[in-house]
Design an enzyme around this catalytic site. Structure first.
Site, PDB file in Angstrom:
ATOM      1  N   HIS A 228      32.509  48.718  49.414  1.00 43.29           N
ATOM      2  CA  HIS A 228      31.910  48.442  48.112  1.00 43.29           C
ATOM      3  C   HIS A 228      31.479  49.732  47.424  1.00 43.29           C
ATOM      4  CE1 HIS A 228      28.520  47.509  45.423  1.00 43.29           C
ATOM      5  NE2 HIS A 228      29.305  46.513  45.065  1.00 43.29           N
ATOM      6  N   ARG A 349      36.950  42.164  36.497  1.00 41.85           N
ATOM      7  CA  ARG A 349      36.251  41.321  37.475  1.00 41.85           C
ATOM      8  C   ARG A 349      35.053  40.693  36.789  1.00 41.85           C
ATOM      9  NH1 ARG A 349      36.640  46.386  39.471  1.00 41.85           N
ATOM     10  NH2 ARG A 349      38.093  46.847  41.161  1.00 41.85           N
ATOM     11  N   ARG A 405      40.123  38.164  35.542  1.00 47.78           N
ATOM     12  CA  ARG A 405      40.128  37.379  36.783  1.00 47.78           C
ATOM     13  C   ARG A 405      38.937  36.436  36.800  1.00 47.78           C
ATOM     14  NH1 ARG A 405      39.381  40.334  42.458  1.00 47.78           N
ATOM     15  NH2 ARG A 405      37.278  40.544  41.648  1.00 47.78           N
ATOM     16  N   GLU A 538      47.315  37.856  46.985  1.00 50.70           N
ATOM     17  CA  GLU A 538      46.439  38.647  47.844  1.00 50.70           C
ATOM     18  C   GLU A 538      46.220  37.988  49.201  1.00 50.70           C
ATOM     19  OE1 GLU A 538      42.539  38.974  46.062  1.00 50.70           O
ATOM     20  OE2 GLU A 538      42.750  37.066  45.024  1.00 50.70           O
ATOM     21  N   GLY A 559      47.072  41.827  44.748  1.00 51.53           N
ATOM     22  CA  GLY A 559      45.728  42.286  45.090  1.00 51.53           C
ATOM     23  C   GLY A 559      45.823  42.920  46.471  1.00 51.53           C
ATOM     24  N   THR A 560      46.226  44.183  46.466  1.00 49.83           N
ATOM     25  CA  THR A 560      46.566  44.798  47.756  1.00 49.83           C
ATOM     26  C   THR A 560      45.341  45.134  48.609  1.00 49.83           C
ATOM     27  OG1 THR A 560      46.824  46.860  46.548  1.00 49.83           O
ATOM     28  CG2 THR A 560      48.826  45.669  47.123  1.00 49.83           C
ATOM     29  N   ASN A 561      44.134  45.101  48.030  1.00 51.44           N
ATOM     30  CA  ASN A 561      42.955  45.281  48.895  1.00 51.44           C
ATOM     31  C   ASN A 561      42.844  44.111  49.860  1.00 51.44           C
ATOM     32  OD1 ASN A 561      42.396  47.450  47.310  1.00 51.44           O
ATOM     33  ND2 ASN A 561      40.596  46.588  46.302  1.00 51.44           N
ATOM     34  N   ASP A 562      42.772  42.915  49.307  1.00 53.35           N
ATOM     35  CA  ASP A 562      42.640  41.747  50.166  1.00 53.35           C
ATOM     36  C   ASP A 562      43.902  41.511  50.972  1.00 53.35           C
ATOM     37  OD1 ASP A 562      40.098  41.404  49.392  1.00 53.35           O
ATOM     38  OD2 ASP A 562      40.338  39.416  48.531  1.00 53.35           O
ATOM     39  N   CYS A 633      46.900  45.420  41.302  1.00 50.74           N
ATOM     40  CA  CYS A 633      45.572  45.793  40.822  1.00 50.74           C
ATOM     41  C   CYS A 633      44.634  46.140  41.955  1.00 50.74           C
ATOM     42  CB  CYS A 633      44.986  44.693  39.959  1.00 50.74           C
ATOM     43  SG  CYS A 633      44.744  43.154  40.845  1.00 50.74           S
TER      44      CYS A 633
END
Lengths: 675, 675
Positions: A228, A349, A405, A538, A559-562, A633
């Site tokens: 975060h 977001r 989103r 994601e 959503g490549t983070n998740d 994103c």
């Protein structure tokens, strides 16, 4: 495996000597200044010496300028040679030379290493000098090198004077020094009193945002490069060092320690977001000219650096195929993004807007509502506020597409922490405090417990919330369309792209799309606003059923983070400890020594795993919707290697934090030119 | 869309009347008893009546036996007709008839619905009667129907007498009644005093295992069908109802409530694991004969039910291609599995052994160790115990293959709960207790905090532990090989298959395999033990890089529990609340009304998503290792629809809990016959 019978070649060459007297010498040179890029010969030499004497550093070499007096003819020869070398190689050279009895011998030449600022300046200059083309200029600057134009820095000479007492992960570049604050509220208060503040915490949470906003830099003991603190840090352009694991924060004592070293709240420290190093004391910070121009504090023409920076990017824009968008949640971020050349918002977001001080209470009341009607009345209040956010955003974007989103995080993120409440109640009980107060706290805890999850990352969030509580989706969508009408009345074009998060099944996007279309009809009536409905991809399941999902979704945004979290089963909030170890442990595979993990997959897309699923998703998605618009994103949208991959598989755009937009523009151009 | 011009056919048929006097009548019949399967006519009729009179239930119909007196000729006619129908249709029939002036008219006949026990008995009988083949017999019994042979039940007539006050998910079948215990320790104590206990908790954790073992049944307020309570419940063959969301447990008051209903600890309740219903009071439980035979409390020949059950399974074994293994952690489970026909152990979870009372302390000391040497000394103690476990297991398996999974859960599962420690310390502090005690607790909390994770499911567990702390892997592998030597000295063959959990990269399996091979060499010397090294495929990444992983792994076992969690991004501990809602919310897709989620993916493999990735993994794995052995060891291994899928994609075996083995054997045979 060279067989011995083929023999070995030996090159025989006569030796030149730089150590045969005062008319001999040796040296190294750069055809331009490798640090600033200035077009002037930059060389050092020693008389009566061999190469190792210069390199070993026993004798201090002299600047080439003194040679003008000592050996005028040779100096001129070196200057001319430098020019010849550049003309021949069409690049700045790093060369070694020896002088034997006033005769110059060149030992070696190669393209020279240079700073980012030098790389860009030299590229621009060489275009002007007609040495290279604009395409070549773009290829001469590495995308990451542009960062040096953007962020404040410490001078290396200053750093040496201070005590480096620990090190973490360089999460958001730049340099910051200031007084330690150990929580968000203190950071805000100290900042109000005019202090420069470095927020030092175990980790940050969404409710620390006001503290991060008030701080010059953030230092955390936990978390990886996409924790975060890191994500928000980059988003806000705050210097950020995370995962400095040796830090032990002691809140009751208002201090933190690293081994024996103790730092109290209010003490000065300095953090370097380029290398993750942490110093005690107040290292002076040098500001970036480009940023000053962006902020309107400096004229474009007054800054050569700005002109170089913008020239390279202007050229890059001619060559790239990928479009570049920015992740921006509020109008001010959107404005910065546009200044940096963003062609739209790829991720807004909406929940970040709910953490503001005047909204979090309403959000909490909404969550704690006892009935649907009660909840809707709180949602109505939020709707008015959200509408204003979107009015600001649409106005700032002035017709550029804007991907919004819907609410994504689990609801407990908006409530007080479970452990805090438990401890508070325990204290009240042990002290035999008023039972009505205890009751009230306990009721709040009951709801928090109800919402508590063992693995919130895999819990009730994303479109799951919007399906189970469709009134939330309705509120957000109404705010979007009411804002769209208001802004378009001012003759400003509006292009909302409504994005449904965490979709794994076509039924989910269909359910949310039905709500969106219903609300659109209600709010818009006969007014015409062009909008799209799409989804984040994601969750691994979404990639393998993308053909079904694309029947409903008009666009995909990876959503490549998740996706990285779920594809690897790595929690980005917890994985730092083993990812760091994995990147150090060696293993032999197919006769090659490598690490368990070669790169942090949260920094650069894991091509074999996450990338393979992206390819499957893209192919399946396009199989049922030919004109499907596809972007990315995640944090990877600002990583050059990942941008290369996105170009290669044929995405339409990447979206990254505003401060990464220039880097993304350049990276996209370079891969298009390489193709 | 039938066009009107083609016209409509009308069948004209003369009516028969059963209500034209005392020599008329109507009735329905089954050619055998649909509940027990006994070969005797089971029919009811009314004189001077039409069909609706029988169905409406206004007049009570008479048993067919009384017709022998009332209408002897017709009775004989019905008996003969029943036999004719069965001979013609080769199945038990459900028929309707009318008698007009002593003439029998048949109105309708169809294959009859029947209980599981009846289905199996009728199938066996019809083979004996040469009406059907053994293949057909196997196809006549649904796999789930075999459950009725295994689990104790409540008589329906008994259930009606008691108050059903709530309902949860039927997680582990059977029926149990007993006194409520609200935590594991109380359950153990009440059980020691001779009580039958139903453990009622919010949810269960690994440290509740002794309580679950002591209880007759488990009832939880949270969790889905693969929550901890459900998995362990099935594993142990305990009746289990989970996710009874209306239950509010009040620990201080030692009671729980559902709306206004209050149940105190010690009160009697009854839970039905077939339908999830919960009753107040002590409903008598009827035991299963099959289980009594398995336990040696009844002779095989004395139980007709046992003979039917085993006959169907014997036939099934002839036709199936899939091999069936069991998930078993301790020798006693392995023995049950073998009695149920398991052909090996597909999953031995070694960590379950560490939760035993005499081991958890050593495990905790190992985790809290301050140095590597300290940790190794505790590991050495654990090693001796693990060795004994494996000696027992290998002996029980008598040469059958035995897949042993290395340590999987995160270490904090073995330590006291973080919140409990925090509260304890808060209480000690508020009461100003001795600071040395507080200090000690605080140190423990520090370590717990260090290990605390936001998403433990995606954290430091599986092979990540074994790579970062290779000494743990070494200890476990040494225990396996020492046990193998000891057992093989007794001329018992040993076939260990060592399974590395949570692999996502080939580097991980390679690193663990190196350790395993090293230890094997050290321990075995020149002794020969055949062993294999393989991996769980339970992380999405592993499926798309399975070709790389199979270069090192000699077998794959799909861990579909975790794979489902990561593919959907559903935490199985948290997802019940939205999965249940998803299975109720309707949506129209392609003109068809369906639910957001049609089936719970933790119960039956999600073929489109998880299944697709399994196919990719299987195909890629076999591309680099032709003879790769591939199985599945998630909860799905005992689900007939999932077993069908596993057969179709060509897995070698499925592994399920011991009590599901018969169901899996039958399901595997049926899909092979369908093929």
């Amino acid at each position: 495996d060279i067989p011995s019978e083929i023999g070995t070649a030996v090159t025989v060459q006569s030796m030149v000597f730089g150590n045969m007297g005062r008319d001999c010498g040796t040296g190294v040179g750069f055809t331009r200044d490798p640090s600033s890029g200035e077009k002037e010969l930059f060389a050092e030499y020693l008389l009566n010496a061999q190469g190792e004497d210069v390199v070993a550093g026993i004798r201090t070499p002299k600047n080439i300028k003194t040679m003008q007096r000592e050996m005028r003819k040779v100096h001129l020869q070196i200057e001319n040679t430098a020019k010849t070398l550049e003309r021949h190689f069409r690049d700045m050279q790093d060369f070694e030379f020896t002088i034997e009895n006033e005769t110059l011998y060149l030992l070696q030449t190669r393209s020279a290493k240079r700073s980012g600022i030098a790389a860009a300046k030299i590229a621009c200059d060489m275009v002007k000098e007609r040495l290279i083309s604009k395409e070549e200029a773009v290829m001469r600057v590495l995308p990451e090198q542009l960062e040096q134009f953007l962020f404040p820095i410490f001078n290396p000479s200053d750093k040496k004077k201070f005590d480096e007492f620990t090190k973490g992960l360089a999460a958001s570049p730049g340099a910051a020094s200031g007084q330690v604050a150990l929580d968000a509220q203190t950071a805000v208060e100290m900042s109000k009193k005019g202090s420069r503040v470095i927020l030092v915490t175990k980790e940050t949470n969404p409710d620390d945002i006001h503290g991060m906003a008030a701080a010059h830099g953030v230092l955390t003991a936990r978390g990886g490069k996409t924790s975060h603190a890191a994500v928000v840090g980059r988003q806000m352009g705050k210097v950020c060092v995370v995962g400095a694991e040796k830090i032990k924060v002691n809140i009751p004592a208002r201090s933190f320690s690293v081994d024996e070293k103790l730092i109290n709240e209010g003490d000065y420290i300095s953090i370097d977001g380029f290398d993750g190093k942490v110093y005690s004391g107040d290292i002076p910070v040098v500001a970036s000219e480009v940023i000053q121009v962006m902020q309107g504090n400096m004229k474009e023409r007054a800054s050569e650096r700005y002109l170089i920076f913008s020239t390279i990017l202007k050229w890059a824009d001619k060559f790239r195929r990928l479009r570049i968008r920015a992740n921006a949640d509020v109008p001010v971020d959107a404005q910065i993004a546009i200044k940096f050349g963003a062609e739209g918002i790829g991720l807004c977001r909406t929940e970040h807007m709910f953490f503001a001080e005047n909204r979090i209470k309403i959000m909490q009341n909404m969550i704690l509502a006892k009935s649907l009607n009660d909840r809707i009345s709180h949602l109505n209040k939020l709707q008015k506020m959200q509408k204003e956010d979107f009015v600001g955003l649409f106005t700032a974007m002035n017709g550029l597409p804007c991907t919004i989103r819907l609410l994504d995080p689990p609801l407990h993120e908006f409530l007080p922490k479970r452990e805090d409440l438990m401890l508070e109640i325990k204290e009240l009980e042990t002290n035999k405090s008023s039972s009505s107060l205890i009751d009230k706290k306990r009721k709040l805890l009951d709801r928090v417990e109800e919402l508590h999850e063992f693995n919130p990352m895999l819990g009730l969030r994303g479109c799951r919330l919007g399906i189970i509580m469709p009134e939330i989706t309705r509120m957000q969508v109404r705010a979007i369309f009411e804002a769209a009408i208001e802004v378009s009345k001012k003759k400003i074009k509006v292009s909302p792209e409504i994005m449904v998060p965490l979709v794994g099944m076509v039924s989910e996007i269909k359910f949310q799309k039905n709500i969106i279309n219903e609300v659109a009809k209600e709010v818009l009536g006969k007014k015409k606003i062009n909008y799209m409905v799409g989804t984040m991809i994601e969750v691994p399941r979404a990639t393998v059923v993308a053909d079904q999902i694309a029947k409903e979704a008009e666009f995909f945004s990876f959503g490549t983070n998740d996706l990285t979290q779920t594809v690897f089963a790595y929690s980005r909030d917890d994985a730092a400890k083993f990812i760091n170890a994995y990147m150090e442990i060696k293993i032999d595979i197919d006769g090659k020594t490598t690490e368990i993990l070669e790169k942090d997959p949260f920094t650069s897309i894991d091509i074999d795993g996450v990338g393979e699923l992206m390819k499957i998703g893209l192919e399946k998605g396009k199989s049922t919707r030919k004109n499907l618009k596809v972007g990315i994103c995640g944090e990877h949208g600002g990583d050059p290697a990942s941008i290369e991959f996105c170009h290669k598989i044929g995405l339409d755009y990447v979206s990254c934090s505003p401060f990464r937009v220039p880097i993304a523009r350049l990276a996209a151009a370079r891969i298009a030119l390489k193709d």
